[in-house]
Design an enzyme around this catalytic site. Structure first.
Site, PDB file in Angstrom:
ATOM      1  N   SER A 278       0.810  -1.222   0.000  1.00 25.51           N
ATOM      2  CA  SER A 278       0.000   0.000   0.000  1.00 25.51           C
ATOM      3  C   SER A 278       0.840   1.268   0.000  1.00 25.51           C
ATOM      4  O   SER A 278       0.300   2.369   0.024  1.00 25.51           O
ATOM      5  CB  SER A 278      -0.923   0.009   1.224  1.00 25.51           C
ATOM      6  OG  SER A 278      -1.879  -1.016   1.133  1.00 25.51           O
TER       7      SER A 278
ATOM      8  N   THR B 257      -1.732   3.161   4.581  1.00 27.89           N
ATOM      9  CA  THR B 257      -0.868   4.338   4.471  1.00 27.89           C
ATOM     10  C   THR B 257       0.122   4.380   5.629  1.00 27.89           C
ATOM     11  O   THR B 257      -0.230   4.048   6.758  1.00 27.89           O
ATOM     12  CB  THR B 257      -1.733   5.615   4.524  1.00 27.89           C
ATOM     13  OG1 THR B 257      -2.662   5.600   3.452  1.00 27.89           O
ATOM     14  CG2 THR B 257      -0.865   6.868   4.458  1.00 27.89           C
TER      15      THR B 257
ATOM     16  N   GLY C  89      -9.686   7.055   3.100  1.00 28.11           N
ATOM     17  CA  GLY C  89      -9.354   8.462   3.004  1.00 28.11           C
ATOM     18  C   GLY C  89     -10.444   9.320   2.412  1.00 28.11           C
ATOM     19  O   GLY C  89     -10.599  10.483   2.787  1.00 28.11           O
TER      20      GLY C  89
ATOM     21  N   THR D 217       1.708   6.914   0.407  1.00 29.57           N
ATOM     22  CA  THR D 217       0.811   5.820   0.053  1.00 29.57           C
ATOM     23  C   THR D 217       0.684   5.731  -1.460  1.00 29.57           C
ATOM     24  O   THR D 217       0.954   6.702  -2.168  1.00 29.57           O
ATOM     25  CB  THR D 217      -0.588   6.040   0.668  1.00 29.57           C
ATOM     26  OG1 THR D 217      -1.417   4.918   0.372  1.00 29.57           O
ATOM     27  CG2 THR D 217      -1.238   7.291   0.114  1.00 29.57           C
TER      28      THR D 217
ATOM     29  N   THR E 246      -5.052   6.769   8.815  1.00 32.05           N
ATOM     30  CA  THR E 246      -4.976   5.698   7.828  1.00 32.05           C
ATOM     31  C   THR E 246      -6.369   5.125   7.657  1.00 32.05           C
ATOM     32  O   THR E 246      -7.173   5.142   8.593  1.00 32.05           O
ATOM     33  CB  THR E 246      -3.989   4.604   8.281  1.00 32.05           C
ATOM     34  OG1 THR E 246      -3.871   3.602   7.254  1.00 32.05           O
ATOM     35  CG2 THR E 246      -4.439   3.924   9.561  1.00 32.05           C
ATOM     36  N   GLY E 247      -6.669   4.635   6.461  1.00 28.98           N
ATOM     37  CA  GLY E 247      -7.975   4.036   6.245  1.00 28.98           C
ATOM     38  C   GLY E 247      -8.680   4.596   5.027  1.00 28.98           C
ATOM     39  O   GLY E 247      -8.048   4.941   4.031  1.00 28.98           O
TER      40      GLY E 247
ATOM     41  N   ARG F  22      -7.698  10.152  -8.916  1.00 28.55           N
ATOM     42  CA  ARG F  22      -8.096  10.234  -7.514  1.00 28.55           C
ATOM     43  C   ARG F  22      -6.906  10.600  -6.635  1.00 28.55           C
ATOM     44  O   ARG F  22      -5.815  10.058  -6.760  1.00 28.55           O
ATOM     45  CB  ARG F  22      -8.679   8.893  -7.067  1.00 28.55           C
ATOM     46  CG  ARG F  22      -9.191   8.875  -5.618  1.00 28.55           C
ATOM     47  CD  ARG F  22      -8.198   8.237  -4.661  1.00 28.55           C
ATOM     48  NE  ARG F  22      -8.789   7.998  -3.332  1.00 28.55           N
ATOM     49  CZ  ARG F  22      -8.106   7.578  -2.286  1.00 28.55           C
ATOM     50  NH1 ARG F  22      -6.799   7.309  -2.400  1.00 28.55           N
ATOM     51  NH2 ARG F  22      -8.695   7.397  -1.129  1.00 28.55           N
ATOM     52  N   VAL F  23      -7.121  11.560  -5.733  1.00 27.63           N
ATOM     53  CA  VAL F  23      -6.159  11.919  -4.688  1.00 27.63           C
ATOM     54  C   VAL F  23      -6.855  11.693  -3.360  1.00 27.63           C
ATOM     55  O   VAL F  23      -7.979  12.157  -3.155  1.00 27.63           O
ATOM     56  CB  VAL F  23      -5.703  13.379  -4.819  1.00 27.63           C
ATOM     57  CG1 VAL F  23      -4.814  13.771  -3.641  1.00 27.63           C
ATOM     58  CG2 VAL F  23      -4.964  13.592  -6.134  1.00 27.63           C
TER      59      VAL F  23
ATOM     60  N   ASP G  77      -6.620  11.262   1.133  1.00 27.51           N
ATOM     61  CA  ASP G  77      -6.411  12.168   2.254  1.00 27.51           C
ATOM     62  C   ASP G  77      -4.948  12.374   2.594  1.00 27.51           C
ATOM     63  O   ASP G  77      -4.573  13.389   3.184  1.00 27.51           O
ATOM     64  CB  ASP G  77      -7.143  11.647   3.489  1.00 27.51           C
ATOM     65  CG  ASP G  77      -6.625  10.291   3.963  1.00 27.51           C
ATOM     66  OD1 ASP G  77      -6.272   9.460   3.103  1.00 27.51           O
ATOM     67  OD2 ASP G  77      -6.579  10.049   5.186  1.00 27.51           O
TER      68      ASP G  77
END
Length: 348
Positions: A79, A212, A266, A230, A263-264, A240-241, A243
């Site tokens: 990741s 991340t 985003g 990440t 993390t997670g 796509r961007v 968080d």
């Protein structure tokens, strides 16, 4: 070695002494000690590298950059770094950020293509421009101008992963309310005649897809820095961007207070600026663990099925972590620990 700075807090919820590997159900305030390195997930080689930079006299920013770089090279959990999380076109792109708590300067890159060292490119943005965030092919052009090597981020593994996904009719994906039906078919997708008012896609998203690295470093002077890196969500929509490169979302630091990283999921978490909220909560007197739990509860109120976690550390070196729908662990190294230790975030 560093001169010792210590504010010990006994944790009644942990059945192991902090000098051993720690998996605790609750770390209410951690063990207050500076300097400290804390990062998401059991990416202990990254933690150890950042600590060694501090021990050898490097700066807090050097520690963040070199620590996160370890994960970019090792491709932590697939990741972080090249060769992971292909998007819908089969391309790996990178997001990264670095922030200095002393100056509040930030450098970020989003959807960076064909350059492996995302955290180092982000630092160049911070130190050699007055901008904050560069994205896409233009971020790549900037990186090349700064001396970075342009190369494919695809690997045989990521190519195979993408081909298998295409063979399964592009399932799962991140589209909704489009034609053809994104729950059954690949794109390209277009607008239907009428839009539904559904909030969430009816088909499942990719699981285990959130690892991340977010890192906070506080040096022996109490100065704070943070960073993230990440390759984002697997099969994400091109462009796509997430968080991670957004200050206040992926990470945030303030030299008067401390720092936090996330993390997670985003796309959901960035709507709440969780790391900024944690820092502000600590500024108002919350301990790191309470601040972390508080922000997770805020997100879960609106998105009960979201997956994510946060870590927090204050100026005295006390730390904590919280999560929801995702079993988040985090790594810590400070003066009181004789090695990097892995802690369990509190499920909220």
């Amino acid at each position: 070695m560093f001169p010792r700075s210590r504010t010990p807090v006994q944790d009644p919820h942990c059945d192991m002494h902090v000098s051993t590997i720690v998996f605790c159900t609750l770390i209410s305030l951690g063990t207050g000690s500076l300097p400290i390195v804390i990062n998401t997930w059991p990416f202990t080689n990254a933690t150890a590298k950042a600590w060694s930079v501090l021990e050898s006299g490097g700066s807090r920013l050097d520690a963040v950059e070199e620590g996160c770089s370890v994960c970019e090279v090792e491709r932590c959990d697939g990741s972080v770094g090249y060769g992971g999380s292909p998007n819908e076109d089969g391309e790996t792109t990178l997001d990264a950020m670095i922030m200095d708590g002393v100056t509040h300067d930030v450098g970020s890159v989003g959807c960076l293509k064909r350059v492996k060292s995302a955290i180092s490119v982000a630092r160049k943005v911070m130190e050699h421009t007055t901008q904050t965030l560069l994205v896409g092919d233009d971020a790549t052009r900037f990186a090349v101008d700064m001396g970075f090597h342009e190369e494919s981020l695809q690997t045989d593994q990521s190519r195979t992963e993408w081909e298998e996904w295409k063979a399964k009719n592009c399932q799962p994906n991140y589209w909704r309310d489009v034609v053809p039906d994104s729950a059954k078919y690949c794109g390209p997708y277009h607008l239907p005649g009428e839009l539904s008012d559904s909030k969430d896609s009816s088909h499942s998203l990719v699981k285990g897809n959130h690892d991340t690295i977010g890192m906070i470093v506080i040096d022996n002077n109490g100065d704070v820095a943070g960073g993230t890196s990440t390759n984002g969500l697997t099969y994400k929509i091109p462009g796509r961007v997430g968080d991670s490169p957004i200050a206040g979302a992926g990470a945030y630091v303030d030299n008067d207070v401390g720092g936090a990283a996330a993390t997670g999921d985003g796309d959901t978490m960035m709507r709440f600026l969780p790391t900024y909220q944690i820092v502000e909560s600590m500024r108002m007197g919350m301990d790191p663990q309470t601040a972390a739990e508080n922000v997770i509860k805020r997100i879960a109120k609106y998105y009960p099925n979201f997956e994510g976690g946060v870590i927090a550390v204050n100026k005295t070196g006390h730390f904590g972590g919280a999560c929801h729908g995702l079993n988040v662990t985090y790594s810590v190294r400070n003066q009181e620990l004789n090695a990097v230790k892995v802690f369990q975030a509190v499920e909220v």
